[in-house]
Design a protein around this motif. Structure first.
Motif, PDB file in Angstrom:
ATOM      1  N   THR A   1      -0.987   0.538   2.720  1.00 13.39           N
ATOM      2  CA  THR A   1      -0.291  -0.470   3.278  1.00 13.39           C
ATOM      3  C   THR A   1       1.071  -0.255   3.348  1.00 13.39           C
ATOM      4  O   THR A   1       1.675  -0.684   4.172  1.00 13.39           O
ATOM      5  CB  THR A   1      -0.572  -2.082   2.625  1.00 13.39           C
ATOM      6  OG1 THR A   1      -0.288  -1.854   1.264  1.00 13.39           O
ATOM      7  CG2 THR A   1      -1.980  -2.299   2.682  1.00 13.39           C
ATOM      8  N   LYS A   2       1.649   0.701   2.643  1.00 13.41           N
ATOM      9  CA  LYS A   2       3.043   0.983   2.429  1.00 13.41           C
ATOM     10  C   LYS A   2       3.600   1.861   3.665  1.00 13.41           C
ATOM     11  O   LYS A   2       4.545   1.793   3.959  1.00 13.41           O
ATOM     12  CB  LYS A   2       3.189   1.858   1.266  1.00 13.41           C
ATOM     13  CG  LYS A   2       3.166   1.196  -0.232  1.00 13.41           C
ATOM     14  CD  LYS A   2       4.216   0.323  -0.477  1.00 13.41           C
ATOM     15  CE  LYS A   2       5.385   0.836  -1.036  1.00 13.41           C
ATOM     16  NZ  LYS A   2       6.413  -0.033  -1.652  1.00 13.41           N
TER      17      LYS A   2
ATOM     18  N   PHE B   1       4.619  -4.066  -8.684  1.00 10.31           N
ATOM     19  CA  PHE B   1       3.101  -3.856  -8.514  1.00 10.31           C
ATOM     20  C   PHE B   1       2.857  -2.277  -7.968  1.00 10.31           C
ATOM     21  O   PHE B   1       2.056  -1.993  -8.659  1.00 10.31           O
ATOM     22  CB  PHE B   1       2.634  -4.887  -7.401  1.00 10.31           C
ATOM     23  CG  PHE B   1       1.373  -4.627  -7.255  1.00 10.31           C
ATOM     24  CD1 PHE B   1       0.315  -5.457  -7.883  1.00 10.31           C
ATOM     25  CD2 PHE B   1       0.820  -3.819  -6.050  1.00 10.31           C
ATOM     26  CE1 PHE B   1      -1.136  -5.090  -7.696  1.00 10.31           C
ATOM     27  CE2 PHE B   1      -0.648  -3.949  -5.857  1.00 10.31           C
ATOM     28  CZ  PHE B   1      -1.527  -4.292  -6.455  1.00 10.31           C
ATOM     29  N   PHE B   2       3.645  -1.832  -6.906  1.00  7.73           N
ATOM     30  CA  PHE B   2       3.308  -0.570  -6.491  1.00  7.73           C
ATOM     31  C   PHE B   2       3.862   0.404  -7.509  1.00  7.73           C
ATOM     32  O   PHE B   2       3.188   1.503  -7.451  1.00  7.73           O
ATOM     33  CB  PHE B   2       4.063  -0.380  -4.975  1.00  7.73           C
ATOM     34  CG  PHE B   2       3.127  -1.012  -4.009  1.00  7.73           C
ATOM     35  CD1 PHE B   2       2.215  -0.218  -3.607  1.00  7.73           C
ATOM     36  CD2 PHE B   2       3.172  -2.361  -3.519  1.00  7.73           C
ATOM     37  CE1 PHE B   2       1.334  -0.567  -2.704  1.00  7.73           C
ATOM     38  CE2 PHE B   2       2.308  -2.900  -2.483  1.00  7.73           C
ATOM     39  CZ  PHE B   2       1.266  -1.891  -1.970  1.00  7.73           C
ATOM     40  N   ALA B   3       4.919   0.143  -8.155  1.00  7.62           N
ATOM     41  CA  ALA B   3       5.160   1.234  -9.129  1.00  7.62           C
ATOM     42  C   ALA B   3       3.934   1.206 -10.189  1.00  7.62           C
ATOM     43  O   ALA B   3       3.641   2.477 -10.613  1.00  7.62           O
ATOM     44  CB  ALA B   3       6.433   0.768  -9.912  1.00  7.62           C
ATOM     45  N   SER B   4       3.259   0.399 -10.496  1.00  6.24           N
ATOM     46  CA  SER B   4       2.239   0.185 -11.607  1.00  6.24           C
ATOM     47  C   SER B   4       0.882   1.126 -10.770  1.00  6.24           C
ATOM     48  O   SER B   4       0.223   1.807 -11.358  1.00  6.24           O
ATOM     49  CB  SER B   4       1.849  -1.187 -12.021  1.00  6.24           C
ATOM     50  OG  SER B   4       2.684  -1.511 -12.695  1.00  6.24           O
TER      51      SER B   4
ATOM     52  N   ASP C   1       5.230  -3.260   8.609  1.00  6.40           N
ATOM     53  CA  ASP C   1       5.574  -4.409   8.085  1.00  6.40           C
ATOM     54  C   ASP C   1       4.751  -4.450   6.683  1.00  6.40           C
ATOM     55  O   ASP C   1       3.708  -4.935   6.653  1.00  6.40           O
ATOM     56  CB  ASP C   1       5.265  -5.510   8.763  1.00  6.40           C
ATOM     57  CG  ASP C   1       5.724  -6.933   8.059  1.00  6.40           C
ATOM     58  OD1 ASP C   1       6.140  -6.540   6.859  1.00  6.40           O
ATOM     59  OD2 ASP C   1       5.779  -7.977   8.780  1.00  6.40           O
ATOM     60  N   PRO C   2       4.969  -3.577   5.775  1.00  8.16           N
ATOM     61  CA  PRO C   2       4.343  -3.158   4.434  1.00  8.16           C
ATOM     62  C   PRO C   2       4.002  -4.233   3.732  1.00  8.16           C
ATOM     63  O   PRO C   2       2.702  -4.472   3.273  1.00  8.16           O
ATOM     64  CB  PRO C   2       4.908  -2.273   3.550  1.00  8.16           C
ATOM     65  CG  PRO C   2       6.089  -1.903   4.482  1.00  8.16           C
ATOM     66  CD  PRO C   2       6.229  -2.700   5.650  1.00  8.16           C
ATOM     67  N   MET C   3       4.822  -5.395   3.609  1.00 13.25           N
ATOM     68  CA  MET C   3       4.344  -6.489   2.829  1.00 13.25           C
ATOM     69  C   MET C   3       3.570  -7.273   3.636  1.00 13.25           C
ATOM     70  O   MET C   3       2.372  -7.941   2.871  1.00 13.25           O
ATOM     71  CB  MET C   3       5.847  -7.578   2.249  1.00 13.25           C
ATOM     72  CG  MET C   3       6.568  -6.726   1.321  1.00 13.25           C
ATOM     73  SD  MET C   3       8.023  -7.695   0.711  1.00 13.25           S
ATOM     74  CE  MET C   3       7.057  -9.067  -0.412  1.00 13.25           C
ATOM     75  N   LYS C   4       3.620  -7.465   4.830  1.00 13.98           N
ATOM     76  CA  LYS C   4       2.581  -8.426   5.564  1.00 13.98           C
ATOM     77  C   LYS C   4       1.261  -7.883   5.363  1.00 13.98           C
ATOM     78  O   LYS C   4       0.129  -8.436   5.380  1.00 13.98           O
ATOM     79  CB  LYS C   4       3.100  -8.633   7.086  1.00 13.98           C
ATOM     80  CG  LYS C   4       1.994  -9.571   7.765  1.00 13.98           C
ATOM     81  CD  LYS C   4       2.321  -9.659   9.046  1.00 13.98           C
ATOM     82  CE  LYS C   4       1.599 -10.538  10.012  1.00 13.98           C
ATOM     83  NZ  LYS C   4       0.104 -10.608   9.792  1.00 13.98           N
TER      84      LYS C   4
ATOM     85  N   LEU D   1     -10.167   0.790  -3.596  1.00 15.30           N
ATOM     86  CA  LEU D   1      -9.307  -0.430  -3.390  1.00 15.30           C
ATOM     87  C   LEU D   1      -7.947  -0.043  -3.608  1.00 15.30           C
ATOM     88  O   LEU D   1      -7.137  -0.307  -2.724  1.00 15.30           O
ATOM     89  CB  LEU D   1      -9.657  -1.420  -4.610  1.00 15.30           C
ATOM     90  CG  LEU D   1      -8.796  -2.694  -4.747  1.00 15.30           C
ATOM     91  CD1 LEU D   1      -8.465  -3.312  -3.338  1.00 15.30           C
ATOM     92  CD2 LEU D   1      -9.075  -3.326  -5.834  1.00 15.30           C
ATOM     93  N   ARG D   2      -7.707   1.046  -4.582  1.00  7.02           N
ATOM     94  CA  ARG D   2      -6.324   1.098  -4.567  1.00  7.02           C
ATOM     95  C   ARG D   2      -5.836   2.219  -3.554  1.00  7.02           C
ATOM     96  O   ARG D   2      -4.616   1.757  -3.182  1.00  7.02           O
ATOM     97  CB  ARG D   2      -6.342   2.373  -6.012  1.00  7.02           C
ATOM     98  CG  ARG D   2      -5.221   2.642  -6.387  1.00  7.02           C
ATOM     99  CD  ARG D   2      -5.012   3.495  -7.850  1.00  7.02           C
ATOM    100  NE  ARG D   2      -6.155   4.546  -7.815  1.00  7.02           N
ATOM    101  CZ  ARG D   2      -7.359   4.692  -8.631  1.00  7.02           C
ATOM    102  NH1 ARG D   2      -7.718   3.611  -9.219  1.00  7.02           N
ATOM    103  NH2 ARG D   2      -7.822   5.812  -8.483  1.00  7.02           N
ATOM    104  N   ASN D   3      -6.547   2.948  -2.655  1.00  2.52           N
ATOM    105  CA  ASN D   3      -6.200   3.731  -1.641  1.00  2.52           C
ATOM    106  C   ASN D   3      -5.886   2.727  -0.541  1.00  2.52           C
ATOM    107  O   ASN D   3      -4.954   2.814   0.104  1.00  2.52           O
ATOM    108  CB  ASN D   3      -7.207   4.785  -1.357  1.00  2.52           C
ATOM    109  CG  ASN D   3      -7.290   5.716  -2.255  1.00  2.52           C
ATOM    110  OD1 ASN D   3      -6.083   6.233  -2.912  1.00  2.52           O
ATOM    111  ND2 ASN D   3      -8.318   6.530  -2.453  1.00  2.52           N
ATOM    112  N   LYS D   4      -6.800   1.819  -0.500  1.00  2.40           N
ATOM    113  CA  LYS D   4      -6.331   0.659   0.869  1.00  2.40           C
ATOM    114  C   LYS D   4      -5.148   0.090   0.501  1.00  2.40           C
ATOM    115  O   LYS D   4      -4.437  -0.159   1.458  1.00  2.40           O
ATOM    116  CB  LYS D   4      -7.527  -0.491   0.677  1.00  2.40           C
ATOM    117  CG  LYS D   4      -9.017   0.058   1.571  1.00  2.40           C
ATOM    118  CD  LYS D   4      -9.842  -0.919   1.499  1.00  2.40           C
ATOM    119  CE  LYS D   4     -10.977  -0.324   2.061  1.00  2.40           C
ATOM    120  NZ  LYS D   4     -12.225  -1.625   2.096  1.00  2.40           N
TER     121      LYS D   4
END
Length: 92
Positions: free
Chosen positions: A25-26, A84-87, A30-33, A18-21
């Motif tokens: 996305t980054k 979120f991504f920093a964490s 369009d990373p946020m989408k 899950l973490r890798n998926k």
């Protein structure tokens, strides 16, 4: 939104796949989408508009806390998505 992101982080801390998926996305155009689409496909109801609104709400609250003294966003006051991504990246 805060609870949804917290739950997603908790689940990602226990599930490397899950973490890798989520981290992948980054790399999207369009990373946020892509992040939101991935979350939804995995059963987490995190929608793009809600994520933007939550980040804006956090920033607005911080700006109000300085009694109008800040007219621009303050460097380092990141939004929910960035935090979120920093964490998430800290879990590697």
């Amino acid at each position: 939104m805060e609870e949804k992101l917290r739950q997603l982080l908790e689940d990602a801390s226990k599930d490397e796949n899950l973490r890798n998926k989520l981290l992948e996305t980054k790399n999207s155009d369009d990373p946020m989408k892509c992040f939101c689409d991935t979350c939804i496909s995995l059963g987490y109801e995190i929608y793009l508009g809600e994520l933007f609104a939550y980040g804006q709400e956090m920033n607005d609250s911080k700006m109000r806390s300085v009694n109008g003294g800040g007219v621009c966003s303050i460097e380092g006051w990141d939004d929910a998505y960035d935090m979120f991504f920093a964490s998430l990246e800290g879990m590697k």
